[in-house]
Design a protein around this motif. Structure first.
Motif, short mmCIF file in Angstrom:
data_model
loop_
_atom_site.label_atom_id
_atom_site.label_comp_id
_atom_site.label_asym_id
_atom_site.label_seq_id
_atom_site.Cartn_x
_atom_site.Cartn_y
_atom_site.Cartn_z
N CYS A 652 0.86 -1.21 0.00
CA CYS A 652 0.00 0.00 0.00
C CYS A 652 0.89 1.24 0.00
O CYS A 652 2.00 1.25 0.54
CB CYS A 652 -0.91 -0.02 1.23
N SER A 653 0.36 2.36 -0.61
CA SER A 653 1.09 3.63 -0.67
C SER A 653 0.65 4.51 0.49
O SER A 653 -0.56 4.61 0.80
CB SER A 653 0.83 4.35 -1.99
N TYR A 654 1.65 5.16 1.13
CA TYR A 654 1.38 6.05 2.26
C TYR A 654 2.09 7.38 2.03
O TYR A 654 3.13 7.43 1.35
CB TYR A 654 1.85 5.43 3.57
N GLN A 655 1.51 8.46 2.61
CA GLN A 655 2.13 9.78 2.62
C GLN A 655 2.26 10.23 4.07
O GLN A 655 1.33 10.02 4.88
CB GLN A 655 1.29 10.81 1.86
N THR A 656 3.37 10.85 4.38
CA THR A 656 3.60 11.34 5.73
C THR A 656 4.20 12.73 5.66
O THR A 656 4.92 13.07 4.71
CB THR A 656 4.55 10.39 6.50
N ARG A 657 3.88 13.54 6.71
CA ARG A 657 4.36 14.93 6.80
C ARG A 657 4.50 15.28 8.27
O ARG A 657 3.89 14.64 9.14
CB ARG A 657 3.43 15.91 6.11
N VAL A 658 5.29 16.34 8.55
CA VAL A 658 5.64 16.72 9.92
C VAL A 658 5.46 18.23 10.06
O VAL A 658 5.74 18.99 9.11
CB VAL A 658 7.09 16.32 10.26
N TYR A 659 5.00 18.65 11.24
CA TYR A 659 5.03 20.06 11.60
C TYR A 659 5.33 20.15 13.08
O TYR A 659 5.13 19.18 13.83
CB TYR A 659 3.72 20.78 11.27
N CYS A 660 5.84 21.30 13.51
CA CYS A 660 6.23 21.50 14.90
C CYS A 660 5.40 22.60 15.52
O CYS A 660 4.81 23.45 14.84
CB CYS A 660 7.72 21.81 15.00
N ILE A 661 5.39 22.61 16.87
CA ILE A 661 4.60 23.56 17.65
C ILE A 661 5.51 24.16 18.71
O ILE A 661 6.26 23.44 19.38
CB ILE A 661 3.39 22.88 18.30
N SER A 662 5.46 25.50 18.82
CA SER A 662 6.18 26.21 19.87
C SER A 662 5.24 27.24 20.49
O SER A 662 4.04 27.29 20.18
CB SER A 662 7.43 26.88 19.30
N GLU A 663 5.80 28.08 21.34
CA GLU A 663 4.99 29.11 21.98
C GLU A 663 4.47 30.11 20.96
O GLU A 663 3.42 30.71 21.13
CB GLU A 663 5.82 29.82 23.05
N GLY A 664 5.20 30.29 19.86
CA GLY A 664 4.77 31.23 18.83
C GLY A 664 3.67 30.71 17.94
O GLY A 664 3.10 31.45 17.16
#
Length: 1239
Positions: A652-664
């Motif tokens: 099976c084909s998968y897509q993945t992505r990342v994001y970060c969280i800070s005080e801003g």
């Protein structure tokens, strides 16, 4: 030919061809509204055209030029022509031209030609020829005669007048007397003598050539001089021109001209006429200097006398009178006797009042005489000096300086108007804020200091100047403020809102400062770590400010200080605020660590390059199955920089992505990583199943797909068979199908079958064994059946019996279907043919047949394709109506073809407009064509002729009756015929939009107009279907909305008196908006004067009294006079006085009689009309009693009240008596009718 009139020379009129152009259709030349028409008068090069404007001044326009003239009634203006010529109108190509041509031989130049008098205009109250003031250049200072050349009518003008419509402008002489023009029979002595002398000269000219051969001399000689001819009376009806003066000067100019304009002929007669023109010019130049009298500060009266003939001419022609009438121009100069003169008056009078002069100024005045187009030399200039008067109103005083308790004022001296200013009057309102002013300074100085004032207070001042002639008007009121003390330190600023690069701060006004004091604030800021100290960021009177261009996540110090005109306060306490951090940038694209497993993979990523000023608290990993990216699930949330994604599906084909969280905040998403998990072989299958009964040599097996495909689609199945005694197996089938037939078997034997599936990763394990025992032999397969089409919906299928393999065939089974894989048994029986009905035309069908005996069912024959023939279309379905928006945008196919043709030709035509009142738009779904393309549709409307349209799915039915219901049916047609009708669909057209009603004015006053339209009540309910929209034209020529609703009346208020207003109206209902009506114009009347209070009566003696009343101011420049009426006893009121005074002495009073007085104001308008206001209350003067006994004041008052009540009682008695008389008369009339008529 001896009596032929010579051709007209170009110097006698504007040009040989007088090109006064007027287009007959109003749309081409109409400038404005109504029947007004703009006419262009062409002035040829070297010629001149003189007119008199509305202000009485003459204006000379030299060619080449085109002078626009406006004819309000739309007709060609009258043209004056010299004796012996006639004017004709020629119409060519929609343009009218006025030609001046010689008269026929029966015309006599000595008579009184009616062509000298313009025909009366169609409407006597409209001007016949008005110059257009906006398109005329400014007048020159010197007036010269027209420069004309010598020559006959050019051939180029004669040849082009081919036969056209010719209209004569000759008018009988009787028509002139009907419009106020004097008859030619009534002449004064001077005019009669001039006429006799001209008649004598004309007879000498006509008889000088001899008989028979004098035609050439008469042709070359010019006509009689229009300067001395009395055929054209100078009097013009004042109703047919602008004030009667502009048209009069214009007509004189078109007929009369100087000796230079006439030109010299071939004989001595023309030179004699030149001498007469020179003598007239010398007479006009011999005018005495004017006399100035009644000199005022801003005006003076100038009088003069008519010019006289020089002494040299008086000896030769003592009885020759001056031409009549004469015009005079009065001009003044302010720059000296030889300076530039400005015209102040132009008319026929011998005196004029010169106004709008400057006080205490030296002027020079002179006068010039004019006759026809000749302008005499100016007279000797006379100097005079206007009187002095009070000064002009000064400018408002200004504030020079001031503090909390004082104000220093300064002002400039105004124009003194010839008398030195002695003192200034300064008034103030003492700070009370009212309109009552008191004097605070009187003296010659131009500055003053006001003391003992209150801090932070407003004071109003005004100023006037005074000289020996009087006091000027006061200046405009100016408001000045005193200052206050230094404000206290304000509270420290507060943070209202913070951002990444900005901080919004607010602060409060110092509580000790009054509201009248203007306080300003300075906001200072210091950035931590720079060492620059506090720097100003804002200076103003606002209580909030947003500091921008700051650094993210940085601490700043702030303080605020207040200041006014007295000084600056100490700064507030220092506060610290921190800007918010910015959101971090996106993390780097994630990468794969290690090998991708069928159910998991490991990913890692790098931190963002920019954290926004705050540490990253966590990372969020999102995972999406498939490549569409529509659904994302949370896979990880934490501070780590790597993660293992588990529980995945193989292949099976998968897509993945990342994001970060800070005080801003949250960072943007990273780039997407795509991962493909590897596939595995499929899992074990269920054992195959037997389909039907086993045959003797063949069994039919069927199976299902495995539970797990291993991440890759199953591409192949393998079936292995083995005997009951033999362990060896062989493959009998390999393919993608889910069933198979295993042949080559022996009847009555037991076989075991096993199944396995394969994908791109390989074959999976074998299934469990499945044992099957073959049965007796079934028949052989039948041959392919044959089909015969009886009709588009009926087919006959026939076949042959196959070999029975030892058992007789008991029945045949026929399968029929639209596809090979979905055929169903439609017949089962012993017959070898079958008829199938209810089929669809032009449709492909498949059929096959098999034989059955006691041993079993034989195999199917080959599938046979059968196609039914074509038929008529099916019934139309889903009929619906088009919306109004689609109806307006609809374009028929014919319109689109025309648009393509117009695009090729480069033209454009607007699309047709379909009204919902006469058109119905319908659309439908195309039915099945049954194998033959639909060529057209037939739309049945019931009573009307059916409408045939092309192969479209919508159509606009036009030319229908408004507000009518229609029953619509549609049927489709193809090459084979017409299909059935659709179901009936009912539609109804909308009613027509209403027509505009007639607008009329039912009531009016000087400020209001009550308009009424239509038939109905004044106020209607809002639910009425018919509503109206009333509009009025504003000053810019645009119509603005006044009222929109169902009412039939509307009152327009806040109007100006004596002003014309333009209105239009339209009606609308649910069917739409109707057209606008024609424009209606209504004019408000002038306002009458206000009512006066009761006058005051004071008895002077026994026979006289004095009546006084209040005075009213001028009404928009119109003077106000008063009318006093007096009534003695019970008689009627009679006018005792009418004038501008506010009191009147009433003499000759009779003793022992009471008198009543009342007064009203009368407005004298500029057009010599008078508007009377209401009368004041009546005041009674009691009679003078001569009794010897003295009476007290209370007794006399009681007697006066008794007389007044007795007088009012007498009025009541009179009214009652009249009522009784009418009642008795009514009873007698009823009795007479009852007795004589009925009985």
């Amino acid at each position: 030919m001896a009596d032929r009139t010579p051709p007209l020379e170009s110097g006698q009129i504007l040009s040989p061809e007088l090109p006064i152009l007027a287009s007959p259709p109003p749309s081409a030349m109409v400038n404005g509204e109504g029947p007004q028409q703009v006419i262009l008068v062409q002035v040829n090069p070297g010629e001149a055209f003189t007119i008199r404007r509305e202000d009485g001044q003459f204006q000379c326009i030299t060619g080449p030029a085109q002078v626009p003239m406006m004819s309000p009634n739309g007709s060609v203006p009258p043209i004056y022509v010299p004796p012996g010529y006639v004017s004709q109108i020629i119409e060519e190509n929609g343009v009218r031209r006025v030609l001046v041509l010689p008269q026929q031989p029966d015309f006599h130049p000595g008579g009184h030609s009616p062509l000298h008098h313009p025909p009366p205009p169609p409407h006597a109250h409209l001007p016949a020829f008005i110059p257009h003031p906006a398109m005329i250049p400014p007048p020159p200072h010197l007036y010269t005669g027209m420069a004309g050349g010598v020559g006959d009518l050019s051939s180029q003008y004669i040849s082009q007048y081919h036969p056209a419509h010719i209209f004569s402008e000759q008018v009988s002489t009787d028509s002139h007397s009907q419009h106020g023009r004097p008859s030619f029979v009534h002449r004064d002595d001077r005019t009669s003598k001039t006429h006799e002398r001209l008649q004598k000269k004309l007879k000498e000219r006509q008889g000088g050539g001899g008989g028979g051969g004098g035609g050439g001399q008469v042709k070359d000689s010019p006509p009689s001089s229009p300067q001395k001819s009395s055929n054209s009376p100078p009097v013009v009806d004042i109703q047919n021109g602008v004030g009667g003066k502009g048209l009069e000067a214009e007509h004189r100019h078109m007929v009369a001209c100087s000796d230079k304009q006439i030109g010299k002929g071939k004989n001595g007669e023309s030179r004699e006429l030149d001498k007469e023109a020179q003598a007239l010019l010398a007479c006009l130049s011999n005018i005495s200097k004017p006399v100035v009298s009644d000199i005022q500060a801003r005006g003076a009266l100038v009088t003069w006398s008519e010019p006289t003939r020089p002494e040299s001419e008086k000896s030769t022609e003592d009885d020759s009178p001056l031409p009549d009438p004469l015009s005079f121009e009065v001009s003044i100069s302010i720059t000296g006797k030889d300076g530039k003169y400005q015209s102040k008056y132009c008319g026929e009078g011998l005196n004029a009042t010169v106004e709008d002069l400057r006080p205490a100024t030296d002027y020079h005045v002179r006068v010039q005489a004019m006759c026809n187009c000749l302008l005499g030399s100016p007279s000797e200039a006379v100097s005079f000096t206007t009187l002095s008067c009070e000064p002009d109103p000064p400018s408002p005083p200004r504030k020079a300086s001031g503090n909390k308790n004082t104000l220093s004022l300064q002002w400039k001296a105004p124009c003194d108007n010839g008398s030195k200013i002695k003192n200034y009057i300064l008034q103030w309102d003492e700070g009370k804020g009212t309109s009552v002013f008191e004097q605070c300074y009187y003296g010659p100085q131009k500055l003053y200091r006001v003391t003992k004032l209150s801090p932070a207070s407003r004071y109003s001042f005004r100023l006037a100047a005074k000289n020996d002639m009087g006091v000027s008007e006061f200046s405009e009121v100016v408001d000045l403020f005193t200052s206050c003390s230094v404000p206290l330190p304000p509270f420290p600023p507060e943070l209202e809102m913070a951002g990444v690069t900005w901080l919004c701060l607010k602060w409060q006004r110092p509580s000790s400062s009054p509201k009248e004091d203007d306080i300003y604030y300075i906001l200072e800021m210091e950035e931590e770590g720079l060492g620059y100290g506090f720097q100003p960021s804002y200076d103003g009177d606002e209580l909030s400010f947003t500091v921008r261009n700051l650094h993210r996540s940085t601490k700043y110090k702030f303080r605020v200080a207040a200041y006014n005109s007295e000084g600056k306060s100490n700064p507030s306490q220092v506060v610290e605020f921190i800007t918010k951090p910015d959101r971090p940038s996106c993390p780097c694209r994630p990468v794969i660590r290690g090998r991708v497993q069928p159910d998991s993979f490991k990913m890692a990523w790098e931190p963002p390059k920019e954290n926004g000023g705050a540490e990253v608290t966590k990372y969020v990993v999102e995972l999406s199955e498939g490549l569409s990216g529509l659904s994302w699930e949370l896979a990880y949330s934490g501070p780590a920089l790597e993660h293992v994604c588990e529980g995945l599906k193989p292949g099976c084909s998968y897509q993945t992505r990342v994001y970060c969280i800070s005080e801003g905040g949250q960072s943007p998403l990273s780039e997407t990583l795509q991962v493909q998990t590897p596939a595995v072989p499929p899992g074990p299958c269920q054992p195959p199943r037997l389909v039907g009964k086993p045959k003797a040599r063949e069994v039919q097996l069927r199976w299902g797909p495995p539970q797990g495909d291993g991440g890759s689609p199953v591409t192949c199945y393998s079936v292995e068979v083995s005997g009951a005694q033999s362990e060896e197996s062989r493959e009998v089938y390999q393919g993608p199908e889910l069933d198979c037939s295993v042949g080559g078997l022996m009847p009555g034997k037991t076989y075991s079958f096993r199944l396995k599936a394969a994908n791109k990763a390989g074959f999976g394990p074998l299934s469990e064994r499945y044992e099957v025992t073959t049965g007796p032999g079934a028949p052989e397969p039948c041959k392919a059946p044959s089909t015969t089409c009886k009709s588009p919906s009926c087919v006959v299928v026939s076949w042959e019996a196959p070999p029975c393999n030892g058992a007789q065939v008991t029945e045949f089974r026929l399968e029929w279907g639209a596809a090979e894989g979905s055929m169903q048994v439609c017949y089962s029986g012993p017959s070898v043919s079958h008829e199938i009905k209810g089929l669809l035309p032009a449709t492909n069908y498949f059929c096959r047949v098999q034989a059955v005996n006691v041993a079993g069912v034989g195999p199917f024959s080959e599938a046979v394709l059968c196609q039914t023939p074509c038929s008529v279309p099916a019934a139309v379905s889903n009929i619906s109506a088009l919306k109004e928006s689609e109806l307006l945008k609809y374009e028929t196919p014919a319109d689109e073809e025309e648009d393509e043709e117009e695009d090729e030709d480069g033209g454009f035509s607007p699309p047709p407009v379909f009204s919902p009142s006469t058109c119905l738009g319908i659309c439908w779904d195309p039915p099945c064509d049954h194998g033959s393309e639909i060529t057209s549709y037939l739309i049945d409307l019931g009573e009307k002729q059916p409408v045939v349209v092309g192969p479209v799915t919508k159509h606009i039915i036009q030319h229908l009756q408004p507000d009518t219901s229609y029953r619509i049916r549609i049927q489709a047609q193809n090459s084979l015929g017409t299909g059935p009708f659709s179901h009936t669909f009912k539609l109804k057209t909308k009613p027509l939009p209403p027509q505009p009603p007639r607008l009329e004015c039912t009531a009016f006053s000087h400020q209001t107009l009550r308009l009424k339209w239509g038939d109905g009540p004044a106020k209607a309910a809002t639910s009425d279907a018919l509503q109206y929209h009333l509009q009025m034209e504003d000053k810019n020529g645009r119509f603005i909305s006044l009222y929109k609703g169902p009412c039939h009346t509307h009152k327009v208020q806040r109007l100006n008196e004596s002003t014309s207003y333009t209105f239009r109206i339209q009606a609308f209902n649910e069917a739409g908006e109707g057209p606008f009506s024609s424009v209606y114009t209504f004019t408000t009347p002038r306002s009458p004067p206000a009512p006066l209070k009761a006058p005051k009566v004071e008895r002077l003696d026994d026979n006289s009294c004095e009546v006084a009343w209040e005075a009213l101011p001028l009404m928009k420049g119109d003077p106000v006079i008063y009318s006093l009426q007096c009534m003695m006893g019970n008689t009627e009121f009679k006018q005792a006085y009418k004038g501008s005074a506010t009191s009147f002495h009433v003499p000759n009073l009779q003793p022992n009689s009471d008198y009543r007085f009342r007064v009203c104001a009368i407005r004298q308008c500029q057009d010599s009309t008078e508007l009377s206001g209401p009368y004041s209350p009546t005041v009674t003067l009691p009679p003078q009693r001569n009794d010897a006994a003295p009476a007290a004041s209370a007794g006399s008052r009681t007697s006066a009240e008794t007389n007044r009540s007795r007088q009012s009682l007498t009025d009541e008695q009179c009214a009652f008596l009249l009522l009784m008389v009418f009642a008795v008369i009514a009873i007698l009339i009823a009795f007479v009718i009852q007795y004589f008529v009925i009985k």
